[in-house]
Each structure stands twice: as structure tokens, then as C-alpha cells.
Design an enzyme around this catalytic site. Structure first.
Site, PDB file in Angstrom:
ATOM      1  N   GLN A 191     -69.883 105.353  33.679  1.00  5.45           N
ATOM      2  CA  GLN A 191     -68.780 106.598  33.572  1.00  5.45           C
ATOM      3  C   GLN A 191     -69.169 107.515  35.041  1.00  5.45           C
ATOM      4  O   GLN A 191     -68.741 108.506  35.213  1.00  5.45           O
ATOM      5  CB  GLN A 191     -68.959 107.603  32.692  1.00  5.45           C
ATOM      6  CG  GLN A 191     -68.814 106.703  31.278  1.00  5.45           C
ATOM      7  CD  GLN A 191     -67.369 106.173  31.291  1.00  5.45           C
ATOM      8  OE1 GLN A 191     -66.362 106.722  31.895  1.00  5.45           O
ATOM      9  NE2 GLN A 191     -66.725 105.213  30.507  1.00  5.45           N
ATOM     10  N   ASP A 206     -76.991 103.295  32.595  1.00 13.31           N
ATOM     11  CA  ASP A 206     -75.844 102.638  32.299  1.00 13.31           C
ATOM     12  C   ASP A 206     -74.800 103.669  33.225  1.00 13.31           C
ATOM     13  O   ASP A 206     -74.726 104.664  32.726  1.00 13.31           O
ATOM     14  CB  ASP A 206     -75.450 102.931  30.944  1.00 13.31           C
ATOM     15  CG  ASP A 206     -73.718 102.484  30.638  1.00 13.31           C
ATOM     16  OD1 ASP A 206     -72.902 102.525  31.763  1.00 13.31           O
ATOM     17  OD2 ASP A 206     -73.307 102.863  29.560  1.00 13.31           O
ATOM     18  N   CYS A 209     -66.602 103.649  20.916  1.00  9.70           N
ATOM     19  CA  CYS A 209     -67.739 102.777  21.120  1.00  9.70           C
ATOM     20  C   CYS A 209     -69.188 103.515  20.887  1.00  9.70           C
ATOM     21  O   CYS A 209     -69.730 103.145  21.626  1.00  9.70           O
ATOM     22  CB  CYS A 209     -67.714 101.670  22.083  1.00  9.70           C
ATOM     23  SG  CYS A 209     -66.401 100.490  22.178  1.00  9.70           S
ATOM     24  N   LYS A 256     -63.412 100.668  36.010  1.00  9.38           N
ATOM     25  CA  LYS A 256     -63.474 102.161  35.771  1.00  9.38           C
ATOM     26  C   LYS A 256     -63.601 103.060  37.163  1.00  9.38           C
ATOM     27  O   LYS A 256     -63.856 104.091  37.275  1.00  9.38           O
ATOM     28  CB  LYS A 256     -65.007 102.578  35.032  1.00  9.38           C
ATOM     29  CG  LYS A 256     -64.716 101.798  33.428  1.00  9.38           C
ATOM     30  CD  LYS A 256     -66.000 102.408  32.669  1.00  9.38           C
ATOM     31  CE  LYS A 256     -65.950 101.427  31.389  1.00  9.38           C
ATOM     32  NZ  LYS A 256     -64.751 102.065  30.565  1.00  9.38           N
ATOM     33  N   HIS A 280     -73.351 104.220  24.413  1.00  9.54           N
ATOM     34  CA  HIS A 280     -72.115 103.533  24.137  1.00  9.54           C
ATOM     35  C   HIS A 280     -72.836 102.074  23.479  1.00  9.54           C
ATOM     36  O   HIS A 280     -73.932 101.763  23.540  1.00  9.54           O
ATOM     37  CB  HIS A 280     -71.538 103.002  25.400  1.00  9.54           C
ATOM     38  CG  HIS A 280     -70.192 102.149  25.444  1.00  9.54           C
ATOM     39  ND1 HIS A 280     -70.149 100.811  25.081  1.00  9.54           N
ATOM     40  CD2 HIS A 280     -69.008 102.540  25.510  1.00  9.54           C
ATOM     41  CE1 HIS A 280     -68.926 100.229  24.941  1.00  9.54           C
ATOM     42  NE2 HIS A 280     -68.093 101.300  25.240  1.00  9.54           N
TER      43      HIS A 280
END
Length: 403
Positions: free
Chosen positions: A201, A198, A362, A224, A121
Site C-alpha cells: 500500500q 509489506d 483480508c 497496486k 493483511h
């Protein structure tokens, strides 16, 4: 798992769009919020609203206690070793910016290298590019193969004596690929290189244990994982957080200030300048408890069933192209149909009450690697159903028929 009962916890799922029942399939961008999270925000503002840590009055102490209890909830959710290793941020983006700025300042010199991947991202690309301009660091990129997986052989060859940190996504927000972060961390640690993951997700879809992973840093966003916007988390091993300077200065992150010298506060407050989002942190804790109550294993099982059903149904659509076909994948399907522009597909699906995401998500460098401008992305959450996927397929076929 009773999906209909879960759906009743999300009032927005019962509204209509253009006179049609809302089918919300944009969960990778943000999840909807259960009633208990919204009610917690209202309750806190109406009953416990006071600035934390600095007050001796009842409301301040009560708000402080709730905020620090929320930190403990986050610690347990990702199995961090200490609450002091949990830093509240505005989200994954700020967490990555914090590490990119502070770690680079303390541990990297011109010519030193960071390894990221081709599926990142923008929030895990641009902060490192800023440091490349400011500090002269070098960015190396792990390539992605034809199935949408990282080329791990190429990754292992990217290390050099100048490699200082690896920063990669746990799950691609475009391809849905679940990266082998355990292997990534093991390989990096063999070179004495720390790893930032990261996890934006990942945390809503599978159990994350930062100690089992041996991650040095792990970041995610509240919105999220069924929590509020504007709140996120950076986990960091104590030894690394102790070693890097603060990202921002101001109140709360200090132990003493004079015009001659400032001494910084202990962890985690060293990285939490100013008034924190103490309402958001308590609502995030409620969201994490909600997810834990359902069970991440159950959520993963349900979403995997949705993904299997969606993949089978998608393959029946003439002219369908799916981007990301790794066998290690979560509930994300990025696609194009024939020569229909992704924006046109998304706009027309919206008129049918179906919310999907269109564009480059993104992740422009990944789109360039895929040879497309953008895709349509459908992403699934705990409250989605097979009937909604069937309605999506019917909508795609209807739109395709128009072209």
C-alpha cells in the site's frame, strides 16, 4: 498536476456503470492501468515474445534484455543497492510466503519468534501461521491503539532472545495508517533482528528508499502501482538472500543439476524458478516510469488533499463512524453509517456507479479488534477528484436515507 490530463490516460475511467459515470474508489484493492502499460503488454506479445535467459536467437535475447532492464528500473524506483537484490514474484503475497518459508527454514527453530502486528493483511499472517504449524515458531502481535496506530512501547517489549524476525505492513490497507517503519527497523536492528516490510500500500503513494529505511526485505505488488496483475517484487539485502535457501525448485534457479546434487544459481535467479513473467516485468517498469514521471511527491500531495477533503465531508454525515484516525495516514477511509450493513452500503453505492470495497479486507483479526464484522472502504489514487468524493458523500446520504 493536471488530474484531467492524467484521467485521459485511463480509458476505463470514462465508462459508465448502470448508466452512470464510473467513480472508482477501490484503489487499495487494485489500481486502474494507464494506456501506456496496456500498450506495452500488447507490444511485447506481438513483437518480442520469447522465453528469456535460455535462448541464443534474437527474440530471446531481446526479451531477456527488456526483462533485466525492468529489474534495473525497479532497483532505481526503490533505491536498492544492486539489481541482484530485486526478485520478481507474483506479488506481495508470494514474496512474504517466500521469506516466511525460506527464512524460517534456515534461521528459526521451534520456539523462535516472529513479531507481526494486529493490522496485518492475511498475507502477512497466514504464511507465519503455516510455519508455526510446520516448524513450531511462535507469533507475537503488536497491538493497535484507539487511533489506529501501533503501540510502539508494547512493540519494544515484545523482543526476547528468541525473536528472529519482524514482519509488518508499511501502510494499513484498512486504517490507512502509515506506520513508523524507520523506528520499527531501528528498534529491531538494535536487537540484531531483520525486518520484512509489506509495502503493497506504500509504493504507489510515497517515495520508498529501501537503503534509507535500512529494510532487510521489502515487498510490493505491480497491480497496486498502476502495473499489471501477477507480477510483484521482493527486495532483500544480499547477505540475507545469499543465506536462505530457494523457495521453489526448477529451471532457471540452478547452475547445475545431477541426480546426486543440485547447485543453485546466483542472485537473483536463485529465487526465480521457471519461466518468469517477462511481459509483466516490462509492463511494471513502464508503470513505475509513469508514476515517476508524475512525481511521487506530487501524487502524495494530491492524495493528501483528497483525504483531507474526504475526512471533512465524511464527518458531516449523520451516524458516520470512521475507523483509523491517525494523523499519519494516506488516502484510505474505512467507515460504517448507523447500523447499515457494509455489504448493503457497498451494493447500493455500486448502483450509483460508485465502486468501493466492503468486508473484512483480508484483515479479520483487525476487524475483531475493532469490534465489527467489516467496513466500507473508499481509497484514493492519483486520478481521483474532489468531485468524485462529493458524489460518494451524496451517495452515502442517499443510501442512508433509504434505511
Amino acid at each position: 498536476m493536471d488530474v484531467n490530463k492524467i484521467r485521459d490516460d485511463f480509458p476505463i475511467l470514462h465508462r459508465t456503470v448502470y448508466g452512470r459515470p464510473l467513480i472508482y474508489l477501490d484503489n487499495t484493492a487494485t489500481t486502474q492501468k494507464p494506456r501506456c502499460v496496456v500498450e506495452k503488454i500488447t507490444e511485447e506479445y506481438y513483437n518480442v515474445n520469447a522465453n528469456i535467459h535460455r535462448g541464443v536467437h534474437f527474440l530471446s535475447m531481446q526479451a531477456t534484455e527488456a526483462h533485466e532492464e525492468a529489474r534495473c528500473t525497479v532497483r532505481k524506483f526503490i533505491n536498492a543497492g544492486k539489481s541482484g537484490e530485486i526478485i520478481f514474484t507474483r506479488g506481495t503475497t508470494e514474496a512474504i510466503n517466500l521469506i516466511a518459508s525460506s527464512f524460517t527454514y534456515e534461521y528459526m527453530a521451534p520456539g523462535d519468534e516472529v513479531i507481526i502486528s494486529a493490522m496485518e493483511h492475511h498475507s502477512n499472517i497466514v504464511p507465519w501461521q503455516i510455519q508455526a504449524v510446520r516448524q513450531g515458531i511462535v507469533i507475537k502481535v503488536i497491538p493497535v491503539d484507539g487511533t489506529g496506530e501501533l503501540d510502539m512501547e508494547a512493540f519494544a517489549k515484545l523482543f526476547s532472545p528468541k525473536t528472529r524476525i519482524v514482519s509488518v505492513t508499511h501502510i494499513s490497507n484498512v486504517l490507512g495508517t502509515i506506520n513508523p517503519v524507520e523506528d520499527i527497523i531501528r528498534i529491531a536492528h538494535a536487537h540484531s533482528v531483520p525486518v520484512l516490510i509489506d509495502g503493497a500500500q506504500a509504493v504507489a503513494h510515497q517515495q520508498v528508499d529501501v537503503q534509507a529505511l535500512d529494510a532487510d526485505f521489502y515487498a510490493f505488488s505491480g497491480h497496486k502501482v498502476y502495473g499489471p496483475t501477477g507480477i510483484g517484487v521482493l527486495y532483500g539485502k544480499e547477505k540475507w538472500l545469499d543465506g536462505i535457501p530457494p523457495y521453489q525448485g526448477g529451471g532457471e534457479m540452478i547452475s547445475s543439476v545431477s541426480f546426486e546434487q543440485t547447485r543453485f544459481n546466483a542472485l537473483p535467479f536463485k529465487f526465480e524458478a521457471g519461466t518468469p513473467d517477462y511481459i509483466g516485468s516490462t509492463a511494471l517498469a513502464v508503470a513505475l516510469d509513469y508514476v515517476s514521471g508524475i512525481g511521487l511527491a506530487e501524487i502524495a500531495r494530491h492524495e493528501n488533499e483528497l483525504l483531507r477533503h474526504a475526512t471533512e465531508r465524511f464527518m458531516s454525515v449523520e451516524g458516520m463512524r470512521i475507523f483509523g484516525n491517525s494523523p499519519h495516514k494516506n488516502g484510505i477511509v474505512s467507515f460504517l453509517v448507523n447500523n447499515i450493513h457494509h455489504y448493503d452500503m457497498g451494493m447500493l453505492l455500486d448502483r450509483l456507479g460508485i465502486a468501493v470495497r466492503t468486508g473484512h479486507h483480508c484483515a479479520e483479526p483487525l476487524m475483531h479488534a475493532l469490534g465489527v464484522e467489516g467496513t466500507v472502504r473508499a481509497s484514493f489514487a492519483v486520478y481521483n477528484t474532489k468531485d468524485e468524493i462529493d458524489a460518494l458523500i451524496a451517495g452515502i446520504e442517499k443510501v442512508a436515507g433509504m434505511f
